[in-house]
Design a protein around this motif. Structure first.
Motif, short mmCIF file in Angstrom:
data_model
loop_
_atom_site.label_atom_id
_atom_site.label_comp_id
_atom_site.label_asym_id
_atom_site.label_seq_id
_atom_site.Cartn_x
_atom_site.Cartn_y
_atom_site.Cartn_z
N ALA A 1 -158.00 10.73 66.07
CA ALA A 1 -158.36 10.65 67.48
C ALA A 1 -159.12 9.35 67.76
CB ALA A 1 -159.21 11.85 67.88
N TRP A 2 -158.93 8.82 68.98
CA TRP A 2 -159.66 7.64 69.40
C TRP A 2 -159.77 7.64 70.92
CZ3 TRP A 2 -154.54 7.49 68.13
CH2 TRP A 2 -153.66 6.86 69.00
N GLY B 1 -161.62 -1.86 74.88
CA GLY B 1 -162.26 -1.44 73.65
C GLY B 1 -161.65 -0.17 73.11
N VAL B 2 -161.80 0.03 71.81
CA VAL B 2 -161.30 1.23 71.13
C VAL B 2 -162.42 1.79 70.29
CG1 VAL B 2 -159.65 2.11 69.44
CG2 VAL B 2 -158.92 0.36 71.07
N GLU B 3 -162.65 3.09 70.43
CA GLU B 3 -163.65 3.79 69.62
C GLU B 3 -162.94 4.84 68.79
OE1 GLU B 3 -167.45 6.80 70.18
OE2 GLU B 3 -166.44 6.02 71.95
N LEU B 4 -163.03 4.71 67.47
CA LEU B 4 -162.43 5.71 66.59
C LEU B 4 -163.29 6.96 66.60
CD1 LEU B 4 -161.45 3.40 63.61
CD2 LEU B 4 -159.97 4.29 65.41
N LEU B 5 -162.65 8.12 66.80
CA LEU B 5 -163.37 9.39 66.85
C LEU B 5 -163.23 10.17 65.55
CD1 LEU B 5 -162.36 10.43 70.48
CD2 LEU B 5 -164.44 9.23 69.71
N THR B 6 -162.29 9.73 64.70
CA THR B 6 -162.09 10.35 63.38
C THR B 6 -162.01 9.23 62.35
OG1 THR B 6 -159.69 10.36 63.70
CG2 THR B 6 -160.87 12.39 64.28
N GLN B 7 -162.15 9.59 61.10
CA GLN B 7 -162.07 8.63 60.01
C GLN B 7 -160.80 8.89 59.20
OE1 GLN B 7 -164.39 6.14 59.71
NE2 GLN B 7 -165.16 7.00 61.63
N GLY B 8 -160.45 7.94 58.36
CA GLY B 8 -159.31 8.13 57.45
C GLY B 8 -158.03 7.53 57.98
N LEU C 1 -155.44 0.86 64.93
CA LEU C 1 -156.31 1.23 66.05
C LEU C 1 -157.44 0.24 66.31
CD1 LEU C 1 -156.37 5.08 65.52
CD2 LEU C 1 -154.85 3.73 66.97
N PRO C 2 -158.13 -0.26 65.28
CA PRO C 2 -159.24 -1.18 65.56
C PRO C 2 -158.83 -2.46 66.28
CG PRO C 2 -159.43 -0.30 63.34
CD PRO C 2 -158.07 0.11 63.86
#
Length: 160
Positions: free
Chosen positions: A50-51, A36-43, A24-25
């Protein structure tokens, strides 16, 4: 419900295509319409991941799209959900190893389903269904072409 399905053959191993698809990054590095990509969750990537992507529309404006992973079976199947206005979208990526021109490659099929969730979503689908389907097909084809180009660059880098 409206469904658009597109298949592209990518000359790379399914594992390598999958790695690009779910990193995703770096999506904005290889998807030409993603700024651009913004991660909405971790792991780790899996159900619930979600992103948000900032995509360039055909008219040149920007549009934020959010995605949530519903299912992830590496390296063969990725199912995403994306909420819309009056419509929910389900995008299924299927990767299959195939032989083409005597060589191994990956057949990547993207199925994009639009499911109206509000009465006006049904009306919009009736009025603009064909036009929207063509726009979605074009966007999927661009994303698949970008994925194929990224896979070629990655395999060329590995060979060097």
């Amino acid at each position: 419900m409206s469904t658009v399905t597109v298949t592209e053959f990518i000359e790379a191993r399914a594992d390598d295509v999958w790695a690009l698809l779910v990193d995703l990054p770096v999506r904005a590095d290889w998807l030409c319409t993603v700024g651009g990509v913004e991660l909405l969750t971790q792991g780790r990537l899996g159900p619930g991941t979600a992103w948000r992507e900032i995509r360039t529309r055909p008219d040149g404006g920007d549009q934020a799209e959010e995605f949530v992973v519903l299912e992830a079976r590496p390296p063969h199947r990725l199912v995403l959900s994306s909420p819309g206005i009056g419509v929910d979208y389900r995008i299924t990526w299927t990767l299959r190893t195939v032989r083409r021109r005597g060589r191994g490659c990956t057949a990547v099929t993207v199925e994009h389903q639009a499911v109206p969730i509000a009465p006006y979503g049904r009306v919009v689908a009736l009025l603009f269904g064909g036009l929207a389907a063509r726009a979605v097909e074009g966007a999927i084809r661009r994303d698949l072409a970008d994925l194929a180009a990224a896979a070629r660059r990655a395999s060329g880098a590995e060979a060097a």
